[in-house]
Design a protein around this motif. Structure first.
Motif, mmCIF file in Angstrom:
data_model
loop_
_atom_site.group_PDB
_atom_site.id
_atom_site.type_symbol
_atom_site.label_atom_id
_atom_site.label_comp_id
_atom_site.label_asym_id
_atom_site.label_seq_id
_atom_site.Cartn_x
_atom_site.Cartn_y
_atom_site.Cartn_z
ATOM 1 N N LEU A 127 0.827 -1.208 0.000
ATOM 2 C CA LEU A 127 0.000 0.000 0.000
ATOM 3 C C LEU A 127 0.862 1.259 0.000
ATOM 4 O O LEU A 127 0.504 2.266 -0.619
ATOM 5 C CB LEU A 127 -0.942 -0.010 1.207
ATOM 6 C CG LEU A 127 -1.921 1.147 1.308
ATOM 7 C CD1 LEU A 127 -2.856 1.147 0.101
ATOM 8 C CD2 LEU A 127 -2.709 1.051 2.602
ATOM 9 N N ALA A 153 1.965 2.186 -3.466
ATOM 10 C CA ALA A 153 0.760 2.544 -4.225
ATOM 11 C C ALA A 153 0.308 3.953 -3.882
ATOM 12 O O ALA A 153 -0.092 4.727 -4.762
ATOM 13 C CB ALA A 153 -0.350 1.537 -3.957
ATOM 14 N N PHE A 192 -2.539 5.380 -8.027
ATOM 15 C CA PHE A 192 -3.280 4.251 -8.587
ATOM 16 C C PHE A 192 -3.525 4.501 -10.061
ATOM 17 O O PHE A 192 -3.635 5.632 -10.508
ATOM 18 C CB PHE A 192 -4.613 4.083 -7.864
ATOM 19 C CG PHE A 192 -4.454 3.705 -6.421
ATOM 20 C CD1 PHE A 192 -4.309 2.384 -6.052
ATOM 21 C CD2 PHE A 192 -4.441 4.676 -5.426
ATOM 22 C CE1 PHE A 192 -4.160 2.022 -4.718
ATOM 23 C CE2 PHE A 192 -4.299 4.330 -4.091
ATOM 24 C CZ PHE A 192 -4.161 3.003 -3.740
ATOM 25 N N ASN A 193 -3.626 3.418 -10.834
ATOM 26 C CA ASN A 193 -3.989 3.516 -12.249
ATOM 27 C C ASN A 193 -4.899 2.352 -12.580
ATOM 28 O O ASN A 193 -5.319 1.602 -11.701
ATOM 29 C CB ASN A 193 -2.744 3.557 -13.142
ATOM 30 C CG ASN A 193 -1.883 2.323 -12.989
ATOM 31 O OD1 ASN A 193 -2.363 1.246 -12.697
ATOM 32 N ND2 ASN A 193 -0.585 2.488 -13.184
ATOM 33 N N GLN A 194 -5.187 2.157 -13.849
ATOM 34 C CA GLN A 194 -6.102 1.087 -14.252
ATOM 35 C C GLN A 194 -5.576 -0.288 -13.837
ATOM 36 O O GLN A 194 -6.335 -1.172 -13.470
ATOM 37 C CB GLN A 194 -6.328 1.117 -15.762
ATOM 38 C CG GLN A 194 -7.351 0.095 -16.224
ATOM 39 C CD GLN A 194 -7.598 0.176 -17.707
ATOM 40 O OE1 GLN A 194 -6.984 0.959 -18.406
ATOM 41 N NE2 GLN A 194 -8.508 -0.637 -18.189
ATOM 42 N N THR A 219 -4.166 -1.050 -11.196
ATOM 43 C CA THR A 219 -4.436 -1.267 -9.772
ATOM 44 C C THR A 219 -5.678 -2.129 -9.586
ATOM 45 O O THR A 219 -5.701 -3.031 -8.746
ATOM 46 C CB THR A 219 -4.636 0.082 -9.058
ATOM 47 O OG1 THR A 219 -3.486 0.887 -9.268
ATOM 48 C CG2 THR A 219 -4.864 -0.115 -7.576
ATOM 49 N N TYR A 220 -6.707 -1.889 -10.387
ATOM 50 C CA TYR A 220 -7.948 -2.637 -10.239
ATOM 51 C C TYR A 220 -7.776 -4.095 -10.641
ATOM 52 O O TYR A 220 -8.339 -4.987 -10.011
ATOM 53 C CB TYR A 220 -9.064 -1.944 -11.017
ATOM 54 C CG TYR A 220 -9.217 -0.507 -10.556
ATOM 55 C CD1 TYR A 220 -9.679 -0.221 -9.273
ATOM 56 C CD2 TYR A 220 -8.830 0.552 -11.372
ATOM 57 C CE1 TYR A 220 -9.778 1.085 -8.821
ATOM 58 C CE2 TYR A 220 -8.927 1.853 -10.925
ATOM 59 C CZ TYR A 220 -9.404 2.116 -9.659
ATOM 60 O OH TYR A 220 -9.493 3.403 -9.207
ATOM 61 N N GLY A 237 -4.966 -5.670 -10.357
ATOM 62 C CA GLY A 237 -4.183 -6.214 -9.250
ATOM 63 C C GLY A 237 -5.051 -6.548 -8.045
ATOM 64 O O GLY A 237 -4.872 -7.580 -7.403
ATOM 65 N N LEU A 238 -5.992 -5.675 -7.736
ATOM 66 C CA LEU A 238 -6.907 -5.929 -6.618
ATOM 67 C C LEU A 238 -7.795 -7.141 -6.890
ATOM 68 O O LEU A 238 -8.010 -7.977 -6.001
ATOM 69 C CB LEU A 238 -7.769 -4.694 -6.339
ATOM 70 C CG LEU A 238 -7.040 -3.503 -5.729
ATOM 71 C CD1 LEU A 238 -7.952 -2.278 -5.698
ATOM 72 C CD2 LEU A 238 -6.546 -3.839 -4.335
#
Length: 144
Positions: free
Chosen positions: A46, A49, A54-56, A58-59, A61-62
């Motif tokens: 975190l 990050a 955050f970027n696209q 990141t989602y 990755g989540l």
């Protein structure tokens, strides 16, 4: 020149991790261990990050982390508990075989030698599935 080192360092870490996980499972159940392990990793990740933003990606990755946390890692830890780290880790790492099988659908060329290696992986899992002293490890292999 350092490129192989970047690949070998995580490999070295991954080689020891299953051994430590098995010891930790003597003190924690597999779900608690999984949340401790991934929670600490998420907390550490975190920081960069928040610093970088955050970027696209990141989602993605989540989403990947959520799937791994709820499906893959618990099964890996159960496999370690069922048959030991020395068998569970090689069986779990057969995911490389599945990467080779799906790579052509993404337009990546897969050399014939990779398919020969895949056959060797399957043979290795077969040998591992026999267990020590002829005891089958089918349940652990299936979990892995």
């Amino acid at each position: 020149m350092l490129d192989p080192v970047y690949a070998l360092v995580p490999s070295f870490i991954w080689a020891f991790s299953p051994i430590y996980y098995r010891d930790f499972m003597k003190r924690f159940d597999y779900l608690t261990l999984n949340f401790l392990r991934t929670g600490l990793s998420a907390a550490v990740l975190l920081v960069p990050a928040l610093l970088v933003g955050f970027n696209q990606g990141t989602y993605y990755g989540l989403a990947s982390g959520a799937i791994t946390l709820t499906r893959g890692d618990p099964l890996f830890l159960l496999a370690i508990r069922e048959m030991g780290a020395s068998v569970a880790a090689p069986v779990v790492y057969t995911y490389v075989l599945f990467v080779q099988l799906t790579a052509p659908s993404l337009g990546e060329a897969v050399p014939f030698s990779n398919f020969v290696a895949a056959v060797m992986v399957i043979a290795g899992v077969y040998v591992l599935s026999k267990g020590g002293g002829g005891r089958p490890r089918a349940k652990g292999i299936a979990i892995a």
